[in-house]
Write an enzyme that holds these catalytic residues in place. Structure first.
Site, PDB file in Angstrom:
ATOM      1  N   GLU A 608       5.719   0.564  -1.926  1.00  0.00           N
ATOM      2  CA  GLU A 608       5.767   0.200  -3.343  1.00  0.00           C
ATOM      3  C   GLU A 608       4.970  -1.054  -3.647  1.00  0.00           C
ATOM      4  O   GLU A 608       4.306  -1.158  -4.682  1.00  0.00           O
ATOM      5  CB  GLU A 608       7.224   0.009  -3.769  1.00  0.00           C
ATOM      6  N   VAL A 611       0.913  -1.729  -4.832  1.00  0.00           N
ATOM      7  CA  VAL A 611       0.287  -1.695  -6.156  1.00  0.00           C
ATOM      8  C   VAL A 611       0.865  -2.746  -7.092  1.00  0.00           C
ATOM      9  O   VAL A 611       0.138  -3.549  -7.649  1.00  0.00           O
ATOM     10  CB  VAL A 611       0.418  -0.289  -6.786  1.00  0.00           C
ATOM     11  N   GLU A 669      -4.793 -13.816  -2.232  1.00  0.00           N
ATOM     12  CA  GLU A 669      -4.881 -13.554  -0.802  1.00  0.00           C
ATOM     13  C   GLU A 669      -5.278 -14.858  -0.109  1.00  0.00           C
ATOM     14  O   GLU A 669      -5.782 -15.786  -0.762  1.00  0.00           O
ATOM     15  CB  GLU A 669      -5.937 -12.477  -0.528  1.00  0.00           C
ATOM     16  N   LYS A 684      -5.880  -0.737  -5.041  1.00  0.00           N
ATOM     17  CA  LYS A 684      -4.666  -0.341  -5.762  1.00  0.00           C
ATOM     18  C   LYS A 684      -4.933   0.863  -6.655  1.00  0.00           C
ATOM     19  O   LYS A 684      -4.101   1.782  -6.749  1.00  0.00           O
ATOM     20  CB  LYS A 684      -4.154  -1.519  -6.608  1.00  0.00           C
ATOM     21  N   GLY A 801       3.009 -13.211  -6.113  1.00  0.00           N
ATOM     22  CA  GLY A 801       3.974 -14.187  -5.613  1.00  0.00           C
ATOM     23  C   GLY A 801       4.712 -13.658  -4.407  1.00  0.00           C
ATOM     24  O   GLY A 801       5.023 -12.468  -4.303  1.00  0.00           O
TER      25      GLY A 801
END
Length: 819
Positions: A608, A611, A669, A684, A801
């Protein structure tokens, strides 16, 4: 004395191993005496019987006995001296005189054995029966010293054995009852009897076999028509499994006689099934209690069944299965009759006998120590049939029997399925299954000599309401650490324990910390520094040797080398939860291979956070498609980091400032180039496109990077990007100003049109656009579908985050089907 007021108490050897425990036993007896007439049965003090048996072996080979003999005497002497320190009035001279008299008799018997170099079963029984006399001598003195009137009932006079088996006899209850009934107990309030022994018709001492003192107490309870029989030991009662093997075994408050017999017969270290029979026949409840915690209820055994739930799981090791294969062309009824006759006459415990008719096979399961005897009898009696190939005999060794016990559990298909799932998880082939409605037992025979893992897993699946996820985490960067912190917080919530997330492994590029019993997350960062580094191959090898319920591996890395092992993780029985997008954005061939392997191995593959970080994008999309909906078009802001950065540009912050701030807040990143190149958003979008069934590769996504290095005349490289980004701030200052002139804002948007074309690029949009207000780390996903139009389905929320992503991982983790 009215017999129906009687309560029989039995104390085992570990309850009499030192002065402190003996005084506890005495206090329990005196407490019980307040409301009852008592009969007390005692075992020998701890290890005395074993030591006497060892002395017999030593005497047979004519080796010196004096040192070991003296050790036994000193052991008893120290107990008596310690008792004297607590009870000044204790007549230790009288006690020691009686003890020394027994040692004199033993010395004579051992001398006889040393000379003859042989010990008959008759002498063997006589020697071993003396251990209980030591307990009787000591306890009689203590109770008389407390002003009680004690009658010492000698089992060697009144407890009659049915057979002449000196080492494992059975009590003749009717005759014993008649003998004991002749005794006048009127002037006594305590009956004291040594356990483990009886007398045969020849007036010879015989032993009552394994757990003989328990059996003595049950027999005495029957003879006295006792109200209760209490078995006092060093544990709180009977458990759902052996607590020495299964650390979280559950104390059973209640058992039926039939359940207790089945547990004992099939390997549980509880009351011997021979002990239960006199109680069952005479309907005498039995209570198993702990001398260290006499206030606790313990386990009650009687006729009443509480419910149809499992009561215990057991194992028996060192099993042999003998298969007798009969040629069906012959008259098998006579052969089967002969075989059953051999079994009855062999006096060997046969755990299971199963018979099939096509072909005609009789399978027998028995202990390894017994099978050679039975094999010889079979070959001798069926010699003609074997030579003429009418019968073939096959032998399988190194087997185990795993059993589940409980009244009527055979009628519950869910219990049966859960039990059988244990062997599927542990990859153990079932050689034979016994599914007996009368015995209330489900048993399977497997090829195995080490069943600790199997027993623990069976117990976990069948008895624990708390379900365990055994988790291995790869990667201890920002997300990995945030995840471990959140899991630690969940573990500390004692009231939220229906699902227990047990961290069994933490792996990073420097260290591998594995403990399948669970890692304490209080100080894992300190402990992991002392652990060596394992390769993934080494880890997989360890996983093949460790059988765990619901094992999950969580990949918190962005490593391509880890992804290559995904199919092997599945084959080792691991579910996979991943934040790593590479698995879903590699070649279409690899993408399908992962899913096919997960399907074949029946394992979950959850991603999950690939994306929308913590947003349920993948699950929502899958749910729409499963209900028959069709996606017409999609567009959205798929990067929380770029959402944050573009929001700050709107506030007239420079690109370098916005990127630096986002990086410091953990939104980007580790190398922000991955965000600014657009590759992260492209991945994504590819994942979403593939979920829609589009067979696309990453190069099929039209991607315009945030910064197009090919068009910039600068020495800035990917590695020096953050440090030198200010050199190209002017480019975005101009783009933002141009957009503001048109009352627009810049957004980095991914889209899939009705034809399946996918693109990622920076777009200037006005206030009428649904994505106009999406900024500062928010993600937004706009789905136009057959069901959702003209108003689309909109999902939005923070998509960046460490804590948000870690929460998304936890959501995936808790979606795994738990056994």
């Amino acid at each position: 004395m009215e017999y129906n007021e009687m309560r029989v108490l039995k104390f085992g050897g570990t309850s009499l191993e030192n002065a402190k425990k003996i005084l506890l036993v005495k206090n329990i007896i005196l407490t019980k005496l307040q409301n009852n007439k008592l009969a007390v049965v005692l075992s020998a003090p701890a290890n005395i019987t074993n030591n006497l048996s060892k002395l017999i072996d030593i005497a047979i080979i004519n080796q010196p006995l004096q040192d070991k003999f003296l050790m036994m005497q000193n052991f008893l002497l120290n107990i008596v001296k310690d008792l004297k320190e607590n009870i000044n009035t204790l007549d230790i001279k009288n006690i020691l005189d009686k003890i020394n008299k027994i040692f004199s008799q033993l010395e004579y018997l051992f001398h006889y054995i040393s000379i003859s170099k042989h010990c008959s079963n008759k002498i063997h029984a006589k020697i071993l029966s003396q251990g209980e006399q030591f307990s009787i001598i000591i306890m009689e003195a203590l109770l008389i010293g407390s002003c009680n009137k004690v009658y010492v009932l000698s089992p060697k006079k009144f407890l009659l054995a049915e057979s002449n088996n000196y080492l494992d006899s059975t009590v003749d209850l009717i005759t014993s009852m008649r003998n004991i009934k002749k005794i006048n107990f009127t002037h006594f309030n305590i009956i004291l009897m040594a356990g483990f022994s009886a007398i045969n018709k020849k007036n010879e001492i015989v032993l009552l076999g394994r757990n003989g003192s328990d059996y003595s107490a049950a027999a005495l309870s029957a003879c006295l028509h006792a109200k209760y029989c209490e078995i006092w030991t060093d544990v709180d009662g009977i458990y759902t499994a052996d607590p020495n093997i299964v650390s979280n075994a559950i104390l059973l408050k209640h058992l039926s006689y039939l359940e207790t017999i089945a547990l004992s017969y099939l390997g549980a270290k509880v009351l011997h099934h021979k002990t239960i029979l006199p109680l069952l026949i005479n309907n005498i409840p039995c209570v198993v209690k702990n001398i260290m915690c006499p206030q606790k209820q313990g386990t009650i055994i009687n006729h009443h069944a509480t419910d149809n739930t499992p009561k215990g799981v057991t194992k028996i090791e060192n099993i042999v299965m003998i298969s007798i294969i009969i040629n069906k062309q012959n008259d098998i009824s006579i052969l089967i009759k002969n075989i059953h006759s051999i079994l009855l006459s062999s006096n060997i415990t046969i755990f299971f006998i199963t018979q099939t008719y096509n072909p005609n096979i009789i399978n027998l399961c028995l202990l390894n120590k017994d099978y050679i005897i039975l094999q010889k009898q079979l070959y001798f009696t069926l010699k003609t049939e074997i030579n003429t190939n009418t019968i073939r005999i096959n032998i399988l060794t190194k087997l185990s029997i795993i059993s589940l016990i409980g009244l009527n559990i055979n009628k519950n298909i869910n219990i049966l399925n859960n039990f059988l799932s244990v062997f599927k998880i542990t990859k153990k082939n079932i050689l034979m299954i016994s599914h007996n409605h009368v015995q209330h037992v489900i048993s399977v025979v497997i090829q195995s000599m080490d069943d600790t893992y199997i027993l623990n897993m069976a117990h976990q699946i069948l008895f624990k309401k708390e379900k365990i996820l055994n988790v291995f985490i790869i990667g201890t960067g920002n997300i990995g650490k945030a995840l471990l912190k959140q899991i630690h917080h969940i573990q500390q919530k004692k009231n939220n324990n229906l699902i227990n997330i047990r961290i069994c492994g933490i792996l990073n590029t420097k260290h591998t910390f594995i403990n399948c019993q669970g890692i304490d997350l209080d100080n894992w960062e300190d402990y992991i520094q002392y652990e060596p580094k394992y390769t993934i191959k080494h880890f997989l090898s360890r996983m093949q040797n460790n059988i765990l319920a619901n094992p999950v591996i969580i990949d918190c890395t962005s490593s391509r080398s880890i992804v290559k092992y995904y199919t092997k993780f599945f084959r080792c029985g691991l579910h996979i939860v991943t934040t790593n997008k590479i698995a879903n954005t590699e070649t279409l061939e690899f993408y399908k291979k992962i899913r096919n392997t997960a399907y074949i191995q029946k394992k979950k593959f959850l991603y999950e956070t690939n994306v929308g970080a913590g947003l349920p994008i993948i699950k929502t999309l899958q749910d729409l498609l499963h209900t028959g909906d069709k996606i017409i078009k999609f567009y959205g802001i798929l990067s929380g980091s770029l959402s944050f950065i573009f929001g700050k540009l709107e506030e007239n912050m420079t690109l370098s400032q916005a990127v630096s701030l986002a990086q410091n807040m953990g939104f980007t990143e580790p190398n922000p180039y991955i965000d600014l190149s657009g590759i992260d958003v492209a991945r994504k979008l590819l994942i979403l496109a593939r979920e829609l069934g589009l067979n696309l590769e990453l190069q099929d996504i039209h991607t315009e990077p945030v910064i197009n290095f090919d068009k910039i005349q600068s020495n800035i490289t990917k590695l020096s990007l953050v440090k030198n980004l200010s050199e190209i701030d002017y480019i975005f200052i101009n783009k933002v100003k141009e957009a503001q002139k048109q009352n627009k804002v810049l957004r980095y948007i991914g889209s899939i049109n009705s034809k399946g074309l996918c693109s990622v690029k920076t777009i200037a949009i006005d206030i009428t656009h649904p994505l106009y207000n999406i900024k500062n780390g928010e993600n937004a996903f706009i789905f136009y579908t057959n069901y959702y139009q003209p108003l689309p389905l909109v999902l939005k929320g923070y998509g960046a985050g460490n804590n948000v992503t870690a929460a998304g991982i936890l959501t995936d983790l808790l979606r795994i089907n738990i056994l």
